[in-house]
Design an enzyme around this catalytic site. Structure first.
Site, mmCIF file in Angstrom:
data_model
loop_
_atom_site.group_PDB
_atom_site.id
_atom_site.type_symbol
_atom_site.label_atom_id
_atom_site.label_comp_id
_atom_site.label_asym_id
_atom_site.label_seq_id
_atom_site.Cartn_x
_atom_site.Cartn_y
_atom_site.Cartn_z
ATOM 1 N N HIS B 214 14.798 -20.948 -6.425
ATOM 2 C CA HIS B 214 13.518 -21.378 -6.976
ATOM 3 C C HIS B 214 12.715 -22.253 -6.020
ATOM 4 O O HIS B 214 11.528 -22.451 -6.239
ATOM 5 C CB HIS B 214 13.734 -22.084 -8.324
ATOM 6 N N SER B 218 11.705 -15.724 -4.591
ATOM 7 C CA SER B 218 12.361 -14.500 -4.142
ATOM 8 C C SER B 218 11.762 -14.001 -2.837
ATOM 9 O O SER B 218 10.563 -14.153 -2.596
ATOM 10 C CB SER B 218 12.186 -13.405 -5.193
ATOM 11 N N LYS B 242 10.684 -6.108 -16.890
ATOM 12 C CA LYS B 242 11.283 -5.202 -15.906
ATOM 13 C C LYS B 242 12.809 -5.374 -15.887
ATOM 14 O O LYS B 242 13.558 -4.391 -15.804
ATOM 15 C CB LYS B 242 10.692 -5.484 -14.518
ATOM 16 N N ASP B 243 13.258 -6.628 -15.984
ATOM 17 C CA ASP B 243 14.707 -6.882 -16.050
ATOM 18 C C ASP B 243 15.300 -6.319 -17.340
ATOM 19 O O ASP B 243 16.425 -5.812 -17.342
ATOM 20 C CB ASP B 243 14.997 -8.384 -15.959
ATOM 21 N N GLU B 286 42.750 -3.256 -7.105
ATOM 22 C CA GLU B 286 41.587 -2.700 -7.785
ATOM 23 C C GLU B 286 40.595 -2.197 -6.743
ATOM 24 O O GLU B 286 40.575 -2.668 -5.609
ATOM 25 C CB GLU B 286 40.941 -3.785 -8.650
#
Lengths: 263, 417
Positions: B214, B218, B242-243, B286
């Protein structure tokens, strides 16, 4: 002292396993040599809408009871669970009552035997692993509760294994003492004698008990034993995916609308 | 949030005493300016956050029915699967959620590498991200031990034994980690305790990760800084929706596996109860550890360093070296869109990671069309380090990048024309 020895033995084994991994040394040639295609069968429980064939499940239970249960336990399944494959309360009580379990201590402090109840788990044929080995030429018949989940190929593998015996091994294969040749078993040498011959059981519903039929039914039953939630899971899954599909479509429409002034 | 919201007397009363609403607004609301050109690769960070929350929620409930004891652990997991109401659902969500978390985070990291998100001034943001990956790996490893199946036990044995490669004190460290002389009940108990603790450490790291995010906001697909308000749009409603849409698509993928192929990512051997006397023919971790497993096994004896110690060093180095990326990459241009050479080699690196994963799934003695997997693994490992330590610094100096657009808004109008 014995405890320490056991522990150091365990540690030693672990280090050996690790050493094997790290030095890329002696590869188990057996494992790589035995790669055979499993014939894929069209099980009723395959696919997104798959369900268990109730008739096959009940026949499979009969095969387990009359053949497999002589050596193999089914410790994670309770008799009461059989209501899920269509047995009623009386039938379940009757099956359970054929077995004895140890209970207690009673008010006198004594352990006692009583007939099994629906709430009990399937009673194992042997008291412990040592007893099982002693009766089986040193080999341990594994518990079958999770067999289809514990092997690559699941029900396909189980069915192939049960029908994959050869009376005479291929030329050049030297069989161990008391071992059977099986096309699908890793290493091809299995201690279990071919368990399913034609008419090994007399089906209650009159289905002809070919070896093929027996193997298919018991594989279906053991898939249910390993994944009793399978039908609920798939039914809920279809609803969840449909819900998400609608929700996502709505989110997409909303996204287009909100972003309209940006494009 | 609208100004109308802040005029509500109750909101005002709370806000005056605890400015929580303006905090939310500045974090993920209309008060958080976000580059207007973020593409769908920027969805993966928030998706990973959602999965973290799902993992913690399902994990807390699973822990209520789980017994961390070598005699009961395997059976208690089966009780969850068979007797606990919707226990199978909780467990399959948790089990597949682990795999989903890694898929999302790996894509998130590749996104960062492609668009140069690690570069100045986001170096710490990137480094905290690598720390999150390490914490996730520790959590996932210990979680995999809890069902106490064959792979749980032997995976734990192999991985904890790696520490014995440390000179002089290695064996003592391993005994200390185990709480005994082999992987046994004390090991299972401490793994359960730590598996419950670690997600909260991850939460704390995610908080710091977001805090750092922040500050400079971004990065974006063209990789140029925000120059002014014309370059940004408010996070809410643009990126919240959008998320949300991206979350829907992801949940379709996630839930498909939960309901229709719940054991797709697992190993059948883990449905066999742990047995210290029977070693599985093929111990594999895994899937998300496979590339690192390939690197671990690729290193031969070098001079006085044993293959084991060398492998352990290489494996940990392969993750730690990522922290140096901001300084290894000298290029001032962030986005690979304007770096023709870097862009192609980025995809070679992605391919290399997949190849390493494929090698990790196979025995080193196995042979692929006449080529031993060991060689493929060694070549892949060499390329992995060469890409990060040699190729990235070299092309960042030698490559002539194209000129990025003046600003984000310039790039957006150009694209629209």
């Amino acid at each position: 002292m014995i405890k320490t020895m056991k522990n150091s033995l365990k540690a030693g084994l672990a280090v050996l396993a690790l050493a094997g991994l790290m030095t890329h040394g002696a590869a188990p040639a057996l494992a790589s040599a035995a790669k055979v295609e499993l014939p894929a069968r069209n099980w009723s429980f395959n696919g997104m809408f798959g369900t268990f064939d109730r008739g096959s499940l009940q026949r499979g239970l009969q095969v387990y009871q009359e053949v497999c249960a002589a050596c193999h336990s089914l410790k994670l399944v309770a008799y009461r669970n059989l209501s899920a494959i269509g047995l009623n309360e009386d039938q379940i009580k009757k099956i359970a009552a054929e077995f004895e379990v140890q209970d207690g201590p009673n008010d006198e402090g004594e352990m006692y035997a009583r007939p099994a109840r629906p709430s009990d788990r399937f009673v194992a044929p042997f008291a412990n692993d040592k007893a099982a080995r002693a009766s089986n030429n040193g080999a341990l018949p594994p518990d079958l509760s999770l067999m289809t989940k514990a092997r690559k190929g699941g029900a396909d593998y189980l069915h192939a294994l049960l029908t994959g015996y050869k009376e005479t091994p291929p030329d050049g294969v030297k069989m161990g003492e008391g071992m059977q040749y099986n096309v699908y078993f890793p290493g091809n040498q299995i201690a279990m004698a071919p368990p399913l011959a034609e008419d090994a059981v007399e089906y209650a519903d009159g289905t002809k008990a070919t070896a093929e039929q027996l193997a298919a039914d018991v594989s279906t039953f053991l898939t249910w034993a390993a994944e009793p939630e399978l039908e609920d899971r798939k039914r809920m899954g279809v609803k969840v995916l449909l819900f998400l599909l609608v929700l996502t479509a709505m989110m997409y429409a909303l996204k287009r609308q909100i972003w309209a002034d940006q494009h | 949030m609208s100004s109308k919201f802040f005029e509500n007397p109750i909101i005002k009363w709370v806000e005056y005493r605890l400015p929580i609403f303006s905090f939310i607004d500045h974090s993920v609301g209309s008060g958080y300016p976000t580059p207007k050109n973020l593409n769908y690769w920027w969805n993966f960070g928030s998706l990973a956050g959602v999965v973290l929350a799902i993992m913690v929620a399902t994990g807390i409930v699973l822990a209520m029915s789980y017994t961390a004891h070598v005699d009961y652990a395997f059976e208690s997991v089966e009780r969850i699967m068979r007797d606990v109401n919707y226990g199978w659902l909780l467990r399959y969500i948790h089990m597949n959620g682990g795999s989903m978390f890694f898929i999302l985070v790996y894509i998130h990291m590749f996104r960062g590498m492609y668009f140069g998100s690690y570069k100045e001034p986001r170096e710490l943001l990137w480094i905290i991200g690598v720390l999150i990956l390490l914490a996730m790996m520790a959590t996932a490893f210990m979680g995999y031990v809890l069902p106490w199946g064959q792979m749980s036990f032997w995976g734990a044995t192999v991985i904890t034994n790696l520490f014995s490669a440390i000179p002089l004190v290695g064996d003592a460290i391993v005994t200390w980690l185990w709480g005994g002389f082999s992987v046994d009940n004390p090991t299972l108990n401490r793994f359960f305790s730590l598996h419950y603790l670690m997600p909260f450490v991850i939460f704390a790291l995610v908080f710091v990760h977001l805090w750092a995010l922040h500050v400079h906001k971004s990065n974006n697909p063209v990789g140029v800084d925000i120059k002014g308000p014309q370059d940004t749009i408010p996070f809410h409603p643009y990126y919240t929706i959008k998320d949300a849409f991206g979350l829907g698509v992801f949940m379709l993928f996630f839930m498909f596996f939960v309901f229709f192929a719940p054991n797709f990512f697992g190993e059948p051997d883990n449905y066999i109860k742990a047995n210290s006397l029977v070693t599985p023919p093929h111990i594999v971790p895994e899937w998300y550890f496979l590339p690192f497993y390939a690197i671990l096994r690729a290193v031969p004896d070098i001079w006085f360093i044993s293959a084991k110690l060398g492998g352990v060093i290489a494996m940990f180095a392969s993750i730690l070296v990522l922290m140096l990326l901001p300084w290894l990459d000298r290029s001032k241009v962030r986005s690979a869109r304007f770096r023709p050479v870097y862009r192609q080699l980025f995809w070679v690196f992605v391919l290399d990671c997949f190849i390493l994963g494929w090698v990790g799934a196979n025995s080193p003695d196995a042979v692929f069309h006449g080529i031993p997997f060991l060689w493929i693994g060694q070549t892949g490992t060499a390329y992995y380090f060469a890409h990060i330590l040699i190729i990235i610094p070299l092309i960042s100096i030698l490559e002539k990048p194209k000129t990025p657009p003046e600003s984000i808004s310039a790039a957006v109008t150009q694209a629209a024309e």
